[in-house]
Design a protein around this motif. Structure first.
Motif, PDB file in Angstrom:
ATOM      1  N   ALA A  89      23.549  35.588  67.976  1.00 40.77           N
ATOM      2  CA  ALA A  89      23.955  35.798  69.365  1.00 40.77           C
ATOM      3  C   ALA A  89      22.747  36.133  70.232  1.00 40.77           C
ATOM      4  O   ALA A  89      22.077  37.136  70.003  1.00 40.77           O
ATOM      5  N   CYS A  90      22.485  35.285  71.194  1.00 44.14           N
ATOM      6  CA  CYS A  90      21.458  35.560  72.203  1.00 44.14           C
ATOM      7  C   CYS A  90      22.207  35.897  73.484  1.00 44.14           C
ATOM      8  O   CYS A  90      22.340  35.091  74.402  1.00 44.14           O
ATOM      9  N   GLY A  91      22.734  37.087  73.515  1.00 45.11           N
ATOM     10  CA  GLY A  91      23.670  37.548  74.534  1.00 45.11           C
ATOM     11  C   GLY A  91      24.674  38.427  73.812  1.00 45.11           C
ATOM     12  O   GLY A  91      24.331  39.113  72.854  1.00 45.11           O
ATOM     13  N   SER A  92      25.937  38.384  74.221  1.00 52.86           N
ATOM     14  CA  SER A  92      26.941  39.222  73.569  1.00 52.86           C
ATOM     15  C   SER A  92      27.402  38.593  72.263  1.00 52.86           C
ATOM     16  O   SER A  92      27.433  37.367  72.123  1.00 52.86           O
ATOM     17  N   LEU A  93      27.749  39.447  71.283  1.00 59.56           N
ATOM     18  CA  LEU A  93      28.236  38.995  69.990  1.00 59.56           C
ATOM     19  C   LEU A  93      29.626  38.409  70.166  1.00 59.56           C
ATOM     20  O   LEU A  93      30.500  39.021  70.761  1.00 59.56           O
ATOM     21  N   GLY A  94      29.823  37.190  69.640  1.00 61.67           N
ATOM     22  CA  GLY A  94      31.106  36.519  69.799  1.00 61.67           C
ATOM     23  C   GLY A  94      31.892  36.478  68.501  1.00 61.67           C
ATOM     24  O   GLY A  94      31.641  37.240  67.567  1.00 61.67           O
ATOM     25  N   ALA A  95      32.841  35.533  68.430  1.00 65.19           N
ATOM     26  CA  ALA A  95      33.709  35.431  67.259  1.00 65.19           C
ATOM     27  C   ALA A  95      33.034  34.712  66.100  1.00 65.19           C
ATOM     28  O   ALA A  95      33.400  34.918  64.943  1.00 65.19           O
ATOM     29  N   LEU A  96      32.030  33.880  66.399  1.00 61.70           N
ATOM     30  CA  LEU A  96      31.419  33.050  65.365  1.00 61.70           C
ATOM     31  C   LEU A  96      30.006  33.474  64.999  1.00 61.70           C
ATOM     32  O   LEU A  96      29.517  33.116  63.927  1.00 61.70           O
ATOM     33  N   THR A  97      29.334  34.198  65.874  1.00 63.06           N
ATOM     34  CA  THR A  97      27.971  34.623  65.579  1.00 63.06           C
ATOM     35  C   THR A  97      27.981  35.774  64.584  1.00 63.06           C
ATOM     36  O   THR A  97      28.815  36.672  64.648  1.00 63.06           O
ATOM     37  N   ALA A  98      27.007  35.741  63.638  1.00 65.38           N
ATOM     38  CA  ALA A  98      26.985  36.722  62.553  1.00 65.38           C
ATOM     39  C   ALA A  98      26.151  37.941  62.870  1.00 65.38           C
ATOM     40  O   ALA A  98      26.361  39.005  62.295  1.00 65.38           O
ATOM     41  N   THR A  99      25.187  37.787  63.784  1.00 69.93           N
ATOM     42  CA  THR A  99      24.276  38.884  64.069  1.00 69.93           C
ATOM     43  C   THR A  99      23.653  38.681  65.437  1.00 69.93           C
ATOM     44  O   THR A  99      23.852  37.646  66.080  1.00 69.93           O
ATOM     45  N   SER A 100      22.873  39.653  65.890  1.00 72.36           N
ATOM     46  CA  SER A 100      22.234  39.573  67.209  1.00 72.36           C
ATOM     47  C   SER A 100      20.796  39.095  67.074  1.00 72.36           C
ATOM     48  O   SER A 100      20.222  39.080  65.978  1.00 72.36           O
ATOM     49  N   ALA A 101      20.192  38.722  68.207  1.00 72.99           N
ATOM     50  CA  ALA A 101      18.847  38.157  68.197  1.00 72.99           C
ATOM     51  C   ALA A 101      17.819  39.120  67.618  1.00 72.99           C
ATOM     52  O   ALA A 101      16.866  38.694  66.955  1.00 72.99           O
ATOM     53  N   ASP A 102      17.990  40.425  67.858  1.00 69.84           N
ATOM     54  CA  ASP A 102      16.995  41.388  67.373  1.00 69.84           C
ATOM     55  C   ASP A 102      17.078  41.617  65.864  1.00 69.84           C
ATOM     56  O   ASP A 102      16.248  42.329  65.292  1.00 69.84           O
ATOM     57  N   ALA A 103      18.074  41.005  65.204  1.00 73.34           N
ATOM     58  CA  ALA A 103      18.198  41.127  63.750  1.00 73.34           C
ATOM     59  C   ALA A 103      17.977  39.786  63.054  1.00 73.34           C
ATOM     60  O   ALA A 103      18.408  39.590  61.917  1.00 73.34           O
ATOM     61  N   THR A 104      17.267  38.866  63.724  1.00 72.01           N
ATOM     62  CA  THR A 104      17.051  37.527  63.167  1.00 72.01           C
ATOM     63  C   THR A 104      16.303  37.568  61.839  1.00 72.01           C
ATOM     64  O   THR A 104      16.697  36.922  60.863  1.00 72.01           O
ATOM     65  N   GLU A 105      15.219  38.328  61.780  1.00 70.58           N
ATOM     66  CA  GLU A 105      14.420  38.396  60.550  1.00 70.58           C
ATOM     67  C   GLU A 105      15.252  38.941  59.395  1.00 70.58           C
ATOM     68  O   GLU A 105      15.230  38.399  58.277  1.00 70.58           O
ATOM     69  N   GLU A 106      15.977  40.016  59.652  1.00 65.05           N
ATOM     70  CA  GLU A 106      16.807  40.616  58.612  1.00 65.05           C
ATOM     71  C   GLU A 106      17.864  39.628  58.126  1.00 65.05           C
ATOM     72  O   GLU A 106      18.127  39.520  56.921  1.00 65.05           O
ATOM     73  N   ALA A 107      18.476  38.870  59.057  1.00 67.43           N
ATOM     74  CA  ALA A 107      19.523  37.921  58.690  1.00 67.43           C
ATOM     75  C   ALA A 107      18.977  36.817  57.784  1.00 67.43           C
ATOM     76  O   ALA A 107      19.616  36.444  56.788  1.00 67.43           O
ATOM     77  N   LEU A 108      17.815  36.282  58.110  1.00 61.33           N
ATOM     78  CA  LEU A 108      17.224  35.227  57.289  1.00 61.33           C
ATOM     79  C   LEU A 108      16.850  35.750  55.902  1.00 61.33           C
ATOM     80  O   LEU A 108      17.047  35.066  54.894  1.00 61.33           O
ATOM     81  N   THR A 109      16.320  36.959  55.860  1.00 62.17           N
ATOM     82  CA  THR A 109      15.952  37.564  54.575  1.00 62.17           C
ATOM     83  C   THR A 109      17.183  37.797  53.706  1.00 62.17           C
ATOM     84  O   THR A 109      17.168  37.560  52.488  1.00 62.17           O
ATOM     85  N   ARG A 110      18.248  38.261  54.317  1.00 61.98           N
ATOM     86  CA  ARG A 110      19.493  38.486  53.569  1.00 61.98           C
ATOM     87  C   ARG A 110      20.063  37.158  53.072  1.00 61.98           C
ATOM     88  O   ARG A 110      20.626  37.094  51.972  1.00 61.98           O
ATOM     89  N   PHE A 111      19.913  36.107  53.867  1.00 62.90           N
ATOM     90  CA  PHE A 111      20.433  34.810  53.443  1.00 62.90           C
ATOM     91  C   PHE A 111      19.725  34.322  52.181  1.00 62.90           C
ATOM     92  O   PHE A 111      20.378  33.930  51.206  1.00 62.90           O
ATOM     93  N   VAL A 112      18.385  34.331  52.182  1.00 67.46           N
ATOM     94  CA  VAL A 112      17.668  33.803  51.016  1.00 67.46           C
ATOM     95  C   VAL A 112      17.875  34.682  49.778  1.00 67.46           C
ATOM     96  O   VAL A 112      17.772  34.203  48.650  1.00 67.46           O
ATOM     97  N   SER A 113      18.177  35.953  49.968  1.00 65.81           N
ATOM     98  CA  SER A 113      18.416  36.836  48.827  1.00 65.81           C
ATOM     99  C   SER A 113      19.830  36.688  48.279  1.00 65.81           C
ATOM    100  O   SER A 113      20.154  37.244  47.223  1.00 65.81           O
ATOM    101  N   GLY A 114      20.683  35.946  48.992  1.00 67.95           N
ATOM    102  CA  GLY A 114      22.069  35.768  48.565  1.00 67.95           C
ATOM    103  C   GLY A 114      23.007  36.856  49.024  1.00 67.95           C
ATOM    104  O   GLY A 114      24.165  36.898  48.599  1.00 67.95           O
TER     105      GLY A 114
END
Length: 299
Positions: A89-114
């Motif tokens: 979400a680059c703006g408000s968190l919606g129904a389909l977005t999993a995380t916010s823009a400021d947590a992009t790095e954390e989200a990608l890291t969590r994805f590759v770790s499973g």
């Protein structure tokens, strides 16, 4: 939880005009550090360019930078290749977005770790006059083009439900039931419900209540567009179709969203965005109770 995975090529789908610089900078830095290539997945009508164009089929993950509309576009691009979509979400968190823009790095890291879950979304396949079906994740809308009304006939498994004249009709999935369907007076379906909602829009007279149809049934919509014709939209995107008969089919596992532990439920998200709200009488009672509790503390 999913298995750990390596990302060699990351595809992005972007909002046409929202500020994305912060998320893009983080995404590029993370990709460089992990030896991944970033490509942009072409979306029809999209003119904003943030990366070289790439093929979704050659990607390991599709990232949507924007909001729910951007994530819907990414889901359609990813679905034929069975790829997961991470909505940021680059703006408000919606129904389909999993995380916010400021947590992009954390989200990608969590994805590759499973450390993520698959949220499988159904779709409604809709065939126009016997053609290959188009799929809607949210909804299909038939709406009048001009000042005229359209005449719509709704059949379920070959049996006539109702015919009406009005502005059109909305067919939606459970996910889409909180969008145009709810605005048009249709019911809200809980996540996991296997059903399609058929909601008339501004029907002129008669008795035309919204209808919930099981996923195993076939809905047939007959359309008389009048002199102005009718417009067909799939998930908000206009299709150059002028069909007379639409026929539905259920697509149980159409698309996959990335979901993390701790994500809010569908109802919680609707309440946070005030799409669902308690009645004023209940809210006033809560305010009185809170005021009484504060008075007891200060006494």
């Amino acid at each position: 939880m999913a298995a750990a995975a390596r990302i060699d090529r990351l595809g992005v789908v972007v909002h046409p005009d929202r500020p994305l610089e912060r998320a893009l900078e983080t995404l590029r830095a993370w990709s460089t550090a992990h030896g991944a290539e970033v490509v942009q997945i072409h979306i029809r009508g999209q003119e904003r360019v943030v990366a070289p164009t790439g093929d979704a089929a050659a990607c390991d993950l599709i990232v949507a930078l924007g909001g729910d509309g951007t994530t819907l576009a990414a889901l359609h691009a990813a679905a034929p290749h069975r790829l997961p979509v991470l909505g940021i979400a680059c703006g408000s968190l919606g129904a389909l977005t999993a995380t916010s823009a400021d947590a992009t790095e954390e989200a990608l890291t969590r994805f590759v770790s499973g450390a993520w879950h698959r949220r499988v979304l159904p779709g409604v396949g809709v065939s126009a006059d016997g053609s290959e079906p188009h799929v809607a994740i949210n909804d299909l809308v038939v709406v009048r083009k001009g000042a005229n009304q359209v005449v719509v006939g709704v059949h379920v498994d070959g049996e006539l439900y109702v015919r009406f004249a009005g502005d059109g009709v909305v067919l939606s999935t459970p996910l889409g039931s909180s969008a145009y369907t709810m605005a048009a007076g249709g019911p809200l379906l809980a996540a996991g419900t296997e059903a399609i909602v058929v909601t008339p829009v501004a029907a002129h007279g008669g008795s035309t209540p919204p209808l919930v149809v099981g996923a195993g049934s076939t809905v047939t919509i007959e359309i008389e567009g009048g002199f102005g014709g009718a417009r067909i939209e799939f998930d908000g995107q206009i299709k150059e179709l002028e069909p007379h008969v639409l026929t539905t089919s259920w697509c149980a596992d159409y698309a996959t969203l990335v979901r993390f532990d701790g994500a809010e439920s569908a109802f919680a998200g609707l309440r946070r965005r005030r799409i669902l709200m308690d009645s004023p009488r209940v809210l006033a009672r809560d305010e009185r109770a809170a005021a009484g509790a504060r008075a007891d503390v200060t006494a």
